[in-house]
Enzyme design. Structure first.
Site, mmCIF file in Angstrom:
data_model
loop_
_atom_site.group_PDB
_atom_site.id
_atom_site.type_symbol
_atom_site.label_atom_id
_atom_site.label_comp_id
_atom_site.label_asym_id
_atom_site.label_seq_id
_atom_site.Cartn_x
_atom_site.Cartn_y
_atom_site.Cartn_z
ATOM 1 N N LYS A 1 0.853 -1.197 0.000
ATOM 2 C CA LYS A 1 0.000 0.000 0.000
ATOM 3 C C LYS A 1 0.885 1.240 0.000
ATOM 4 C CE LYS A 1 -1.596 2.912 3.059
ATOM 5 N NZ LYS A 1 -1.721 4.149 2.291
ATOM 6 N N GLY B 1 7.180 5.471 7.931
ATOM 7 C CA GLY B 1 6.350 6.666 8.037
ATOM 8 C C GLY B 1 6.576 7.326 9.384
ATOM 9 N N SER B 2 5.572 8.049 9.846
ATOM 10 C CA SER B 2 5.755 8.804 11.089
ATOM 11 C C SER B 2 5.761 7.865 12.302
ATOM 12 C CB SER B 2 4.627 9.820 11.255
ATOM 13 O OG SER B 2 3.424 9.139 11.531
ATOM 14 N N GLN C 1 4.191 8.327 15.059
ATOM 15 C CA GLN C 1 2.829 8.208 15.584
ATOM 16 C C GLN C 1 2.054 7.086 14.876
ATOM 17 O OE1 GLN C 1 0.526 11.568 14.577
ATOM 18 N NE2 GLN C 1 -1.137 11.063 15.983
ATOM 19 N N VAL C 2 2.077 7.089 13.546
ATOM 20 C CA VAL C 2 1.357 6.053 12.798
ATOM 21 C C VAL C 2 2.049 4.702 12.984
ATOM 22 C CG1 VAL C 2 0.570 5.307 10.516
ATOM 23 C CG2 VAL C 2 0.489 7.722 11.115
ATOM 24 N N GLY C 3 3.383 4.721 12.974
ATOM 25 C CA GLY C 3 4.133 3.478 13.147
ATOM 26 C C GLY C 3 3.774 2.771 14.437
ATOM 27 N N GLU D 1 10.117 1.760 10.455
ATOM 28 C CA GLU D 1 11.132 2.767 10.146
ATOM 29 C C GLU D 1 10.403 4.111 10.248
ATOM 30 O OE1 GLU D 1 14.309 2.615 9.669
ATOM 31 O OE2 GLU D 1 14.074 4.771 9.468
ATOM 32 N N CYS E 1 13.593 11.337 6.028
ATOM 33 C CA CYS E 1 13.747 10.900 7.425
ATOM 34 C C CYS E 1 15.141 11.232 7.897
ATOM 35 C CB CYS E 1 13.592 9.397 7.566
ATOM 36 S SG CYS E 1 12.169 8.747 6.785
ATOM 37 N N GLU F 1 10.150 16.415 14.942
ATOM 38 C CA GLU F 1 10.382 16.273 13.499
ATOM 39 C C GLU F 1 9.469 17.226 12.731
ATOM 40 O OE1 GLU F 1 9.346 12.544 11.456
ATOM 41 O OE2 GLU F 1 11.315 12.656 10.492
HETATM 42 C C1 UN1 Z 1 14.004 8.445 3.932
HETATM 43 O O1 UN1 Z 1 14.000 9.647 3.990
HETATM 44 O O2 UN1 Z 1 13.133 7.784 4.513
HETATM 45 O O3 UN1 Z 1 19.745 8.235 3.046
HETATM 46 C C2 UN1 Z 1 14.954 7.659 3.133
HETATM 47 C C3 UN1 Z 1 18.988 8.916 2.360
HETATM 48 C C4 UN1 Z 1 18.198 8.249 1.274
HETATM 49 C C5 UN1 Z 1 17.016 7.557 1.829
HETATM 50 C C6 UN1 Z 1 16.143 8.409 2.681
HETATM 51 N N1 UN1 Z 1 19.045 7.302 0.601
HETATM 52 O O4 UN1 Z 1 18.871 10.108 2.538
#
Ligand code: UN1
Length: 511
Positions: free
Chosen positions: A185, A238-239, A241-243, A260, A294, A396
């Site tokens: 999804k 994802g975030s 909170q949702v994770g 993650e 992230c 974040e």
């Molecule tokens: C992400 O933002 O979830 O290391 C992944 C990095 C990228 C992957 C980011 N190769 O910035």
């Protein structure tokens, strides 16, 4: 320009789910419109707003297809993955353009995202001829002991909008090579890039039912997936909170779960750093992908001896960044994903502004005129003199906003660096090897860089974070991602021809 006009005038395509090898409309018929974040007049496409019924159909297909896919030798599964990789190479440019239109990142970065999927696909395909287990001595004579990997079963993959082809590939390829079947999804903001990946798998010859695509919202599709009896593993990016909600649901339904989540990554700039290099790294880390990684460098902890100089260099470079539509090759910073993101990011700018000590040093405005009129654009924004306890330095933001925090020495820098709830990526700029190693050892993050920014991880190294960023898993590298998508089976073969009783007949030589 002419192309853009044509796109605005054309009727948006209606896309379908991919279930059991067929492209099918969602059971309820509802659709979600996806719009270009750089120009919201452009509809990228209409995508299924699927329901639990569609999830049911996808899992039926995944369950049916599982025994044959599991029994397919891994080197044969790998051949399909190699073909996927080749097709991705051929279509890279088209897929990158699609990605920029739906997600907003500049075309160069979209190419990088597709390339990451290509790299992951080829890298994982190589694993088809390894998937190593091991042998080990048994306690008993004439008995053989070994371990092999087996698939976990049906995997539900829930993926985010910021790396809409790379992150699905990090999950999908290892899941497939291990012999699992999959329901995926994508985020509702970026279904097209994942659909492009799924379509490529279909064309490469992946058998029906092995991979099923169900598009829609987290509330409907995500929730149905994490609760479904036939799903054995949920992999989510994802975030936080949702994770955590995903993890709770997965735990309640007895499923393995790999997460993650968020980050509040930090660059430590020491007094002996190459300040030009550090400023360039900081600009790339903070404003690349419009800060929507992230791994984005959202905190810069800078030694007070070089603080002023560093901020001057940082500001000069950040001010020169061109913000606009990602298909324009001169643009370096694209829009943010949607209106909700604008509201959240601008909310944090307000929070930062209200802090007594922090100074809004650069940017801080939403851009609304001229070429920015119809998109979600925010200026690269720098807060200086930020204290580590402030919300802008702890939470974040996921946008083009960076906090610069002064520090006295390396010890304090490390303390500030570690002083947040997340632990994905960190970096140090220094010319002193002792400092570099000390920070490497003391920063409690899953990824660490020396004289390089916090972004840009490579697919064959473990990707993931500590604390609220994850739950102990690492994607990417086979040494770690195979442990998510396969389970160990210990096998004992007794060829003595007689009953040998383990733990009864054996006596420890020292006991
Ligand atoms: C992400 O933002 O979830 O290391 C992944 C990095 C990228 C992957 C980011 N190769 O910035």
């Amino acid at each position: 320009m002419a192309q853009a006009k044509a796109r605005l005038a054309g009727k948006p395509e209606a896309y379908k789910n991919y279930i059991d090898g067929r492209w099918v409309e969602p059971a309820g018929g509802a659709m979600i419109e996806s719009r270009n974040p750089a120009d919201t007049r452009e509809v990228v496409g209409r995508f299924p707003a699927s329901s639990a019924k569609d999830v049911e159909a996808a899992l039926d297909a995944a369950r049916e297809a599982y025994p044959r896919w599991k029994a397919t030798p891994a080197p044969r599964r790998a051949e399909i993955l190699y073909r996927v990789g080749q097709l991705l190479v051929e279509r890279k440019e088209q897929f990158a353009v699609d990605m920029t239109r739906e997600m907003g990142k500049v075309l160069k970065e979209s190419r990088g995202d597709v390339q990451e999927a290509i790299d992951m696909t080829f890298y994982t395909a190589g694993e088809g001829r390894r998937l190593h287990g091991y042998t080990t001595p048994s306690e008993l004579p004439d008995k053989f002991a070994m371990c092999v990997r087996q698939p976990v079963g049906r995997c539900a993959l829930i993926t985010p909008w910021n790396f809409p082809m790379a992150i699905p590939s990090w999950k999908l390829m290892p899941a497939l090579i291990c012999g699992n079947t999959v329901a995926i999804k994508p985020a509702e903001d970026t279904p097209l890039s994942t659909l492009n990946l799924v379509r490529t798998c279909e064309e490469a010859g992946l058998p029906p039912g092995v991979l099923n695509l169900v598009m829609g919202t987290g509330e409907e599709v995500g929730a149905a997936l994490t609760a479904h009896r036939d799903v054995n593993l949920v992999s989510f990016t994802g975030s936080t909170q949702v994770g955590r909600a995903v993890a709770e649901s997965a735990a309640r339904h007895g499923k393995t779960c790999s997460l993650e989540m968020g980050g509040k990554n930090v660059i430590l700039v020491m007094e002996d750093a190459d300040l030009g290099l550090a400023a360039e790294g900081a600009v790339w880390g903070a404003f690349g992908t419009t800060g929507q990684r992230c791994t984005a460098s959202s905190r810069l902890v800078v030694h007070k001896k070089v603080y002023k100089k560093f901020v001057a260099k940082l500001t000069e470079r950040a001010r020169a960044l061109r913000v606009g539509g990602g298909l324009d090759p001169r643009v370096e910073v694209g829009p943010v994903i949607n209106e909700e993101a604008v509201a959240k990011i601008m909310g944090y700018v307000e929070i930062g502004r209200k802090e007594d000590r922090a100074t809004l040093h650069l940017g801080g405005r939403r851009l609304k005129k001229g070429e920015h009129k119809h998109g979600h654009f925010i200026e690269p924004t720098i807060f200086t003199d930020v204290a580590s306890g402030m919300r802008i330095a702890r939470e974040e933001i996921f946008g083009p906003v960076v906090s610069v925090i002064p520090c006295r020495d390396l010890d304090e820098a490390v303390e500030i660096g570690n002083g947040v709830e997340y632990g994905l990526s960190s970096a140090i700029y220094t010319r002193d090897v002792n400092r570099a190693f000390k920070a490497m050892e003391q920063m409690y993050t899953g990824i660490f860089y020396v004289n390089s920014s916090t972004i840009g991880a490579e697919v064959h190294l473990p990707f993931g974070g500590t604390k609220a960023t994850g739950n102990g898993h690492r994607e990417g590298a086979m040494v770690s991602s195979l442990d998510i998508f396969s389970e160990w089976k210990a096998i004992y073969v007794d060829y003595s021809g007689k009953l040998q009783k383990a733990q009864i007949d054996t006596a420890s030589p020292v006991g």
